[in-house]
Design a protein around this motif. Sequence first.
Motif, PDB file in Angstrom:
ATOM      1  N   PHE A 182       0.840  -1.185   0.000  1.00  0.00           N
ATOM      2  CA  PHE A 182       0.000   0.000   0.000  1.00  0.00           C
ATOM      3  C   PHE A 182       0.889   1.254   0.000  1.00  0.00           C
ATOM      4  O   PHE A 182       1.846   1.341   0.754  1.00  0.00           O
ATOM      5  CB  PHE A 182      -0.925   0.024   1.218  1.00  0.00           C
ATOM      6  CG  PHE A 182      -2.211  -0.734   1.030  1.00  0.00           C
ATOM      7  CD1 PHE A 182      -3.188  -0.248   0.165  1.00  0.00           C
ATOM      8  CD2 PHE A 182      -2.429  -1.926   1.695  1.00  0.00           C
ATOM      9  CE1 PHE A 182      -4.380  -0.927  -0.019  1.00  0.00           C
ATOM     10  CE2 PHE A 182      -3.621  -2.625   1.518  1.00  0.00           C
ATOM     11  CZ  PHE A 182      -4.595  -2.122   0.651  1.00  0.00           C
ATOM     12  N   VAL A 183       0.540   2.208  -0.839  1.00  0.00           N
ATOM     13  CA  VAL A 183       1.291   3.451  -0.984  1.00  0.00           C
ATOM     14  C   VAL A 183       0.329   4.610  -0.770  1.00  0.00           C
ATOM     15  O   VAL A 183      -0.776   4.622  -1.326  1.00  0.00           O
ATOM     16  CB  VAL A 183       1.927   3.582  -2.386  1.00  0.00           C
ATOM     17  CG1 VAL A 183       2.781   4.842  -2.468  1.00  0.00           C
ATOM     18  CG2 VAL A 183       2.753   2.348  -2.720  1.00  0.00           C
ATOM     19  N   CYS A 184       0.734   5.580   0.045  1.00  0.00           N
ATOM     20  CA  CYS A 184      -0.121   6.742   0.261  1.00  0.00           C
ATOM     21  C   CYS A 184      -0.266   7.527  -1.042  1.00  0.00           C
ATOM     22  O   CYS A 184       0.703   7.717  -1.780  1.00  0.00           O
ATOM     23  CB  CYS A 184       0.467   7.638   1.342  1.00  0.00           C
ATOM     24  SG  CYS A 184      -0.558   9.094   1.695  1.00  0.00           S
ATOM     25  N   GLU A 185      -1.482   7.961  -1.302  1.00  0.00           N
ATOM     26  CA  GLU A 185      -1.725   8.757  -2.503  1.00  0.00           C
ATOM     27  C   GLU A 185      -0.835   9.998  -2.530  1.00  0.00           C
ATOM     28  O   GLU A 185      -0.416  10.449  -3.594  1.00  0.00           O
ATOM     29  CB  GLU A 185      -3.200   9.156  -2.555  1.00  0.00           C
ATOM     30  CG  GLU A 185      -3.623   9.834  -3.844  1.00  0.00           C
ATOM     31  CD  GLU A 185      -5.087  10.212  -3.839  1.00  0.00           C
ATOM     32  OE1 GLU A 185      -5.434  11.241  -3.210  1.00  0.00           O
ATOM     33  OE2 GLU A 185      -5.890   9.460  -4.424  1.00  0.00           O
ATOM     34  N   CYS A 186      -0.534  10.542  -1.353  1.00  0.00           N
ATOM     35  CA  CYS A 186       0.312  11.729  -1.296  1.00  0.00           C
ATOM     36  C   CYS A 186       1.714  11.429  -1.818  1.00  0.00           C
ATOM     37  O   CYS A 186       2.355  12.282  -2.433  1.00  0.00           O
ATOM     38  CB  CYS A 186       0.378  12.272   0.119  1.00  0.00           C
ATOM     39  SG  CYS A 186       0.987  11.091   1.358  1.00  0.00           S
ATOM     40  N   GLU A 187       2.220  10.205  -1.580  1.00  0.00           N
ATOM     41  CA  GLU A 187       3.531   9.824  -2.083  1.00  0.00           C
ATOM     42  C   GLU A 187       3.500   9.619  -3.599  1.00  0.00           C
ATOM     43  O   GLU A 187       4.493   9.857  -4.289  1.00  0.00           O
ATOM     44  CB  GLU A 187       4.002   8.564  -1.375  1.00  0.00           C
ATOM     45  CG  GLU A 187       4.244   8.790   0.104  1.00  0.00           C
ATOM     46  CD  GLU A 187       4.646   7.534   0.844  1.00  0.00           C
ATOM     47  OE1 GLU A 187       5.659   7.568   1.559  1.00  0.00           O
ATOM     48  OE2 GLU A 187       3.935   6.509   0.726  1.00  0.00           O
ATOM     49  N   LEU A 188       2.375   9.198  -4.097  1.00  0.00           N
ATOM     50  CA  LEU A 188       2.227   9.031  -5.544  1.00  0.00           C
ATOM     51  C   LEU A 188       2.139  10.387  -6.236  1.00  0.00           C
ATOM     52  O   LEU A 188       2.614  10.550  -7.360  1.00  0.00           O
ATOM     53  CB  LEU A 188       0.985   8.188  -5.844  1.00  0.00           C
ATOM     54  CG  LEU A 188       1.066   6.746  -5.322  1.00  0.00           C
ATOM     55  CD1 LEU A 188      -0.308   6.096  -5.327  1.00  0.00           C
ATOM     56  CD2 LEU A 188       2.048   5.932  -6.148  1.00  0.00           C
ATOM     57  N   ARG A 216      -8.237   3.327   3.523  1.00  0.00           N
ATOM     58  CA  ARG A 216      -8.205   4.659   4.132  1.00  0.00           C
ATOM     59  C   ARG A 216      -7.736   4.563   5.576  1.00  0.00           C
ATOM     60  O   ARG A 216      -8.174   3.698   6.335  1.00  0.00           O
ATOM     61  CB  ARG A 216      -9.579   5.321   4.068  1.00  0.00           C
ATOM     62  CG  ARG A 216      -9.996   5.707   2.653  1.00  0.00           C
ATOM     63  CD  ARG A 216     -11.319   6.431   2.615  1.00  0.00           C
ATOM     64  NE  ARG A 216     -11.648   6.865   1.261  1.00  0.00           N
ATOM     65  CZ  ARG A 216     -11.318   8.039   0.745  1.00  0.00           C
ATOM     66  NH1 ARG A 216     -10.641   8.910   1.493  1.00  0.00           N
ATOM     67  NH2 ARG A 216     -11.635   8.358  -0.486  1.00  0.00           N
ATOM     68  N   ARG A 217      -6.845   5.491   5.942  1.00  0.00           N
ATOM     69  CA  ARG A 217      -6.354   5.595   7.316  1.00  0.00           C
ATOM     70  C   ARG A 217      -6.526   7.051   7.730  1.00  0.00           C
ATOM     71  O   ARG A 217      -5.685   7.888   7.417  1.00  0.00           O
ATOM     72  CB  ARG A 217      -4.895   5.169   7.397  1.00  0.00           C
ATOM     73  CG  ARG A 217      -4.627   3.766   6.853  1.00  0.00           C
ATOM     74  CD  ARG A 217      -3.164   3.432   6.791  1.00  0.00           C
ATOM     75  NE  ARG A 217      -2.921   2.223   6.011  1.00  0.00           N
ATOM     76  CZ  ARG A 217      -1.709   1.753   5.707  1.00  0.00           C
ATOM     77  NH1 ARG A 217      -0.636   2.394   6.163  1.00  0.00           N
ATOM     78  NH2 ARG A 217      -1.579   0.669   4.969  1.00  0.00           N
ATOM     79  N   GLY A 218      -7.623   7.343   8.383  1.00  0.00           N
ATOM     80  CA  GLY A 218      -7.941   8.724   8.700  1.00  0.00           C
ATOM     81  C   GLY A 218      -8.231   9.482   7.416  1.00  0.00           C
ATOM     82  O   GLY A 218      -9.054   9.056   6.599  1.00  0.00           O
ATOM     83  N   LYS A 219      -7.539  10.580   7.209  1.00  0.00           N
ATOM     84  CA  LYS A 219      -7.736  11.376   6.004  1.00  0.00           C
ATOM     85  C   LYS A 219      -6.869  10.910   4.839  1.00  0.00           C
ATOM     86  O   LYS A 219      -7.021  11.395   3.720  1.00  0.00           O
ATOM     87  CB  LYS A 219      -7.423  12.846   6.297  1.00  0.00           C
ATOM     88  CG  LYS A 219      -8.380  13.498   7.286  1.00  0.00           C
ATOM     89  CD  LYS A 219      -8.033  14.953   7.484  1.00  0.00           C
ATOM     90  CE  LYS A 219      -9.008  15.622   8.449  1.00  0.00           C
ATOM     91  NZ  LYS A 219      -8.673  17.061   8.655  1.00  0.00           N
ATOM     92  N   LEU A 220      -5.968   9.965   5.104  1.00  0.00           N
ATOM     93  CA  LEU A 220      -5.029   9.518   4.069  1.00  0.00           C
ATOM     94  C   LEU A 220      -5.608   8.348   3.281  1.00  0.00           C
ATOM     95  O   LEU A 220      -6.220   7.435   3.838  1.00  0.00           O
ATOM     96  CB  LEU A 220      -3.705   9.105   4.695  1.00  0.00           C
ATOM     97  CG  LEU A 220      -2.918  10.203   5.426  1.00  0.00           C
ATOM     98  CD1 LEU A 220      -1.654   9.628   6.040  1.00  0.00           C
ATOM     99  CD2 LEU A 220      -2.584  11.342   4.478  1.00  0.00           C
ATOM    100  N   VAL A 221      -5.401   8.388   1.969  1.00  0.00           N
ATOM    101  CA  VAL A 221      -5.830   7.325   1.077  1.00  0.00           C
ATOM    102  C   VAL A 221      -4.604   6.534   0.637  1.00  0.00           C
ATOM    103  O   VAL A 221      -3.609   7.110   0.180  1.00  0.00           O
ATOM    104  CB  VAL A 221      -6.547   7.896  -0.162  1.00  0.00           C
ATOM    105  CG1 VAL A 221      -6.899   6.777  -1.140  1.00  0.00           C
ATOM    106  CG2 VAL A 221      -7.794   8.660   0.246  1.00  0.00           C
TER     107      VAL A 221
END
Length: 293
Positions: A29-35, A63-68
Motif C-alpha cells: 500500500f502506498v499513500c496517494e500523497c507519495e504518488l 483509508r487511514r484517517g484522512k489519508l488514502v
Amino acid sequence: MQSLVTIHKALADETRWRLFRLLVLAGRFVCECELVDALRKPQYTVSRASSVLRAAGLAEESRRGKLVFLRAGDTPAVQQLGAWVISASSQPDPGSAGENPDGSQPPGRADWFYDWERLRWRFVLRDREQIQVTYPNQEGRDDPRRKVLLVCVHNSARSQMAEEYFRSLGGDLFLPVSAGLTPGNLNPYVVQAMKEDGIDISKKPTRAVADIYRRGYTYDYVITVCSREAERGCPVFPGPVRRLNWPFPDPAAFTGTETQILNRVRELRDAIKERISRFVEEIRQGHEDVPCD
C-alpha cells in the motif's frame, strides 16, 4: 474474469499507466500523497486516475484517517500483468547509454525510472523516520514566485547569505528560504559581513531541512551551497523540483586573525552575491534550465 477491453481502456492514459506501474513495483500500500510526489502530478489528477484503476480492478484502496492508500489489484489478470511490468522494468534502460549523437536525451529514464526512484527514496526516508506521510503543504501555492530552498550544513552562513541575496536581487521572481542539514548558530563573521552590505541577519533563526521536509513544503529549486558530499544528506523534496549544487567554502573552516577571517568571509559573500545575480538575470531572460555550475 476481468475484461481485457476494460483493462486496456484503464491503462490507455499515460498517468494511469505510470500510476499502475508504480503500484506494481511498490508491492504494498502506498499513500496517494507519495504518488503525487513521485508522478509530479496534482493531487486531483492522481485521485482521478486511481478511481479509474479501482473501477477496472487494477487497484485497491485503503483509508487511514484522512489519508488514502493504494496498491495493485490482486486478481489473476492483474498479477499476470504485474509480472510483465516487473520483468520489463528490470531490463537494461535505454536511457542509461548517455546522450544521442545529436546531443538529445534518449527515451527511457525520463518516465518510469525516475517515477520509481522518487517513490523508492520516499520509502527509504519514511522507514528511517526522516519524513512523515503527508500531502504536500499548500501554503503559498497561489504565490506565482518560484519557491527556492537554499541548503548548507548548519544554516549558519552560506545558505543564510544566499537566501538574503535571492530576496534582495530577485524578490519579485523568487520566494527564498534557507535551512541546514544540522542547524547551528549564526556565524558572527557572516553577520558582520552582511551588515556591511546593508543586510541585518543577526536575529534570523536557523532551520533544519528535515523539519521543512516533514511539513510537506514543495519547492521549484533546491540549491545546495555546500560540497557535493554534504549534499547527499539533503532529502528528496516532493514536486517537480530542480536540484542545483553551488559549492562554496565553509567559513567555519577559515583560519587566521579576525581580520583575515573577515576578509575571506567578505570574499565569500561577494562570490555568493555574484552567483545569485547571474542566476536571477538568466531567469529574467527566460533561461529556466540554467546550468548547475
